[in-house]
Scaffold this active site. Structure first.
Site, mmCIF file in Angstrom:
data_model
loop_
_atom_site.group_PDB
_atom_site.id
_atom_site.type_symbol
_atom_site.label_atom_id
_atom_site.label_comp_id
_atom_site.label_asym_id
_atom_site.label_seq_id
_atom_site.Cartn_x
_atom_site.Cartn_y
_atom_site.Cartn_z
ATOM 1 N N GLY B 263 0.862 -1.237 -0.139
ATOM 2 C CA GLY B 263 0.114 0.081 -0.324
ATOM 3 C C GLY B 263 0.976 1.375 -0.333
ATOM 4 N N GLY B 265 2.339 4.590 1.507
ATOM 5 C CA GLY B 265 2.959 5.358 2.492
ATOM 6 C C GLY B 265 3.701 4.310 3.359
ATOM 7 N N GLU B 288 -0.454 -1.448 -6.953
ATOM 8 C CA GLU B 288 -1.286 -0.812 -7.475
ATOM 9 C C GLU B 288 -0.779 0.541 -7.620
ATOM 10 O OE1 GLU B 288 -4.737 0.368 -4.931
ATOM 11 O OE2 GLU B 288 -4.211 1.619 -3.254
ATOM 12 N N ASN B 378 -7.921 8.623 4.880
ATOM 13 C CA ASN B 378 -7.926 9.410 3.470
ATOM 14 C C ASN B 378 -8.538 8.404 2.936
ATOM 15 O OD1 ASN B 378 -5.376 10.827 4.079
ATOM 16 N ND2 ASN B 378 -4.150 8.365 3.803
ATOM 17 N N GLY B 382 -6.558 0.760 -2.324
ATOM 18 C CA GLY B 382 -6.652 -0.530 -3.038
ATOM 19 C C GLY B 382 -6.952 -2.114 -1.870
ATOM 20 N N LYS B 402 1.324 8.873 18.740
ATOM 21 C CA LYS B 402 1.226 9.683 19.406
ATOM 22 C C LYS B 402 2.045 9.802 20.791
ATOM 23 C CE LYS B 402 -2.682 12.296 16.681
ATOM 24 N NZ LYS B 402 -2.245 13.470 15.842
#
Lengths: 508, 508
Positions: B263, B265, B288, B378, B382, B402
């Protein structure tokens, strides 16, 4: 009389009793058994296994196509034979053991089990137990009223036990179409491009030396336990028919629609019955299970062909189909569930899928399996296979259950099997929500206004409006999201004594 | 200098300014724009549209491949041009408007948008705006660094605006493979059986009379904003590599593995980088999006071919690939996202998919999108296409966010994008949970013991044990299921002042 059904003579000496055959199954084994939604299940060996367990305790992993008839899951659960069970079940006793943590239940997309076995990520299958109509000259197995995962089990198991059921008419031969995806790498496309197309063999090809036992049986399938249509399911069917008529008028569908799929059970079966009164014609079906409604549509000349992995019929319809199998065989085919539920074939064919929701939330997420988010009902079955790859994914439910004490439309589902992305249309007896192309906030108004029971509608709208004050793509009041469910758990109803849903603000 | 890129002479008189071209877009239109994960997006017309909206307000439905670069979504959102947006975005300003209910965002499986357009269930597209490297002798459009949904938009739109980007090297021609599923009925199989196979044309074929405008641009893609690998992502990569090595030793995978998907990122990119230090070789990718990690694996001789719908690279890698495109073109192909993400192709090829979870629960349900169950990050992208059809579906996440105030592993996810059925492996920096073939109660122990941050582990185990006392296939304490989330919302941390997770029983 049964010897002519074992056409490979060398196999005739493998005939033995169910008790002897069950003796091949040993503690710790993984057993693959035929049977899909009560049809074509093994009727003698599992009972013999349970009998034996009374004096010789053993535990197995049991993999099937889907649910079994003849209380087999009940009998095996009561005799503590089941350590692990996959990929589906629908028995009350087994369910209790699953929810009690005594039996490990692996709830799978029904189209994936064979793939996982083939790649060695689950299994291996030690013994397959397969119900058959006949054994061919080459040792091939002719299945009965379901294929399910039987072909995969027979192909992969070290040993195969066959239950040759003399109650099944010989004419069933030719009903089945057995094909598998080819092993990787360089797996080829599945060549199926039309519902009625045959791409394989009419029997399960296996090396006959792996057939370890043949057990003769003479017993019908358990009849379907689907209830007949009622006023509410007729209303659901009416709303869906009206939508499909609008789609035809808009030019998005032809009057033959797209191939239909309907989940097992009362509501989906009733909705399909409703197509008898529609203007559509030359319908086809590409489903995992054929129910009475399919036969009714064929008999009425509304449906020209139906494909599935099993047929689960009420007693009179079962009798009629088996007694006239030569007639019906030209309009039906039974395939392995890996093919009936395969993403490749489903996306290509473009189905109208009709599946039942246990509960649905205001954004169109569907819980198909878990009562109160925790307790397993049956399993996801093929709903995920079909809904994800559908041309038009429809979910149906009655708006309330338990005499109105449960709303099937809730603020947030307690378990998600089919997410908003895979739910195009929601229908209850009150109406239909067309969720296509809508954002969650738009979906919520459709679901609340069109599908909810009036006793719960204002409260859902109030929840939604207060959630919107907090913002978000999918607004929620997290601390209230399950308030109806916990109230039901503690009080047996989602309604307060004042008759209001249990999340009403105290000041209201 | 650009006239040789418009090889159909009749189109040369369609050249106009971005402002003139933007004038073709009218209020209420549906516009399909190229762009997928910041790559190959239109760089002039959307800005001109926003400029015009300042004096001539208008609102459109904007459909893209996926996210856009150059702050285009921000600029369009700020100028109030967006009424509806699909199927993906990743811009902070647009996100705020979506979560405020001002822009309707339809979050879709990225492989489904083209199918929904083709069947008329969304759309129609009035105008397509497509970035191109060149226009062929027949008017065919040669895309740039992404294909995304561009081919579908160009094929279906009433009018097409082309942004001819002179910064894109002419050598990009030949990188793309444009093919569509054939219209129903009797849709044929997609013939793709290997990652490197080409099944279509190197350009998007369209009737040139529909090309209404050509705008000349000269601007690079926005660079990837993925962060480089760090200690924790390296640990995640190490755990995954160890699993894959075990799979090879067990004979379930070869040392070339199965085609990989990762993916968009930081974490998925870092995990892929980690394969450089693995014993695997001749790797392939069917994804993708291609990120820096793909190019690094190709440069290192570890990967022999990669297929995707776009390539989103950091500035130096982008420069290197475009300057040496003839070299890389033999190892890369860009396809329409309908093909890169198609269930048929994915299930056939059998991918190892690596996607990022926003949060995951103890049973392995994954939330990919909604912060706190309500606010869109977001989009599902996919992840659903790939995870559902994977050979091995891996989800990765850091165990906390965090500075430890958020545990990424929670009792129950507040939103489900990818359900337990589609999650085989979960990996955090602490370890890996192999969930294949396990029932939910078994999955919970794997996830809690192997993946959770120590600060949250005992509390999750305590939640799970108390849930089990209530029974169920998937035990939960419904009224506590979101306690961590509501505590975080109210106090900015999931931990109490005593440093314990916020669902600890009061007596403890």
């Amino acid at each position: 009389m049964y010897r002519d059904r074992i056409r490979l003579a060398a196999l005739q000496d493998r005939i033995m009793s169910a008790d002897e055959a069950a003796g091949l199954i040993r503690d710790g084994m993984t057993v693959g058994m035929s049977g899909f939604t009560r049809a074509g299940d093994c009727k003698a060996v599992p009972v013999a296994l349970a009998r034996r367990a009374a004096t010789d305790p053993l535990q197995i992993t049991l993999i099937t196509g889907a649910s079994l008839g003849h209380d087999t899951d009940k009998i095996l659960a009561e005799s503590n034979v089941l350590a692990r069970r996959l990929p589906f079940q629908s028995d009350a006793t087994l369910r209790r053991k699953i929810n009690g943590g005594e039996v490990m239940f692996i709830d799978q997309h029904l189209g994936e089990t064979a793939e996982l076995l083939r790649s060695g990520q689950i299994g291996p299958v030690d013994i397959a137990v397969i119900e058959a109509t006949a054994i061919t000259e080459t040792g091939g197995i002719v299945p009965t009223t379901s294929v399910g995962n039987s072909a995969s089990f027979a192909k992969m198991a070290k040993q195969v036990i066959i239950e040759l059921n003399l109650n099944m008419p010989s004419g069933l031969e030719g009903l089945h179409d057995i094909a598998f995806p080819v092993q990787r790498p360089y797996r080829q496309p599945i060549p199926l491009i039309a519902v009625e197309q045959r791409i394989g063999l009419p029997y399960i090809p296996i090396d006959p030396s792996r057939i370890a036992a043949i057990v003769i049986t003479q017993r019908d399938d358990s009849p379907s336990n689907a209830l007949p249509p009622d006023a509410e399911t007729n209303q659901i069917a009416g709303h869906l028919n009206a939508l499909l008529e609008r789609e035809v008028r808009a030019g998005r569908l032809s009057p033959t629609l797209q191939p239909l799929q309907a989940g097992i059970g009362t509501i989906a079966n009733a909705v399909l019955h409703g197509l008898a009164d529609s203007p559509f014609h030359d319908l086809t079906m590409y489903s995992e299970v054929l129910q009475d409604s399919t036969i009714a549509l064929i008999d009425a000349g509304k449906m020209r062909f139906a494909s599935a992995a099993s047929m689960t019929l009420s007693a009179p319809v079962y009798r009629r189909v088996l007694d006239n199998i030569e007639h019906y065989k030209s309009k039906l085919v039974l395939r392995p569930q890996e093919i009936s539920n395969h993403p490749e074939v489903l996306r290509r064919l473009g189905l109208i899928t009709i599946n039942t929701a246990l509960e649905c939330d205001i954004y169109g997420n569907v819980n198909s399996t878990h009562v109160g988010g925790t307790h397993m009902m049956n399993g996801i079955g093929g709903s995920g296979d079909f809904a994800r790859n559908a041309y038009l994914s429809v979910f149906v439910t009655k708006s309330v259950a338990k005499d109105g004490k449960i709303s099937s439309i809730v603020p947030m589902v307690t378990h998600v099997d089919n997410s908003e992305h895979d739910v195009d249309i929601l229908v209850t007896e009150h109406g239909l929500a067309d969720l296509r192309g809508l954002a969650p906030r738009e979906r919520a108004l459709q679901v609340i206004n069109n599908c909810t029971d009036p006793a719960y509608r204002d409260s859902l709208l109030d929840y939604y409006r207060r959630a919107c004050l907090r913002g978000g793509q999918t607004p929620h009041v997290l601390e209230e999201a399950f308030a109806w469910h916990t109230h039901y758990r503690d009080h047996g109803t989602m309604l307060t004594p004042a008759g209001k849903p249990a999340n009403e603000p105290l000041a209201a």
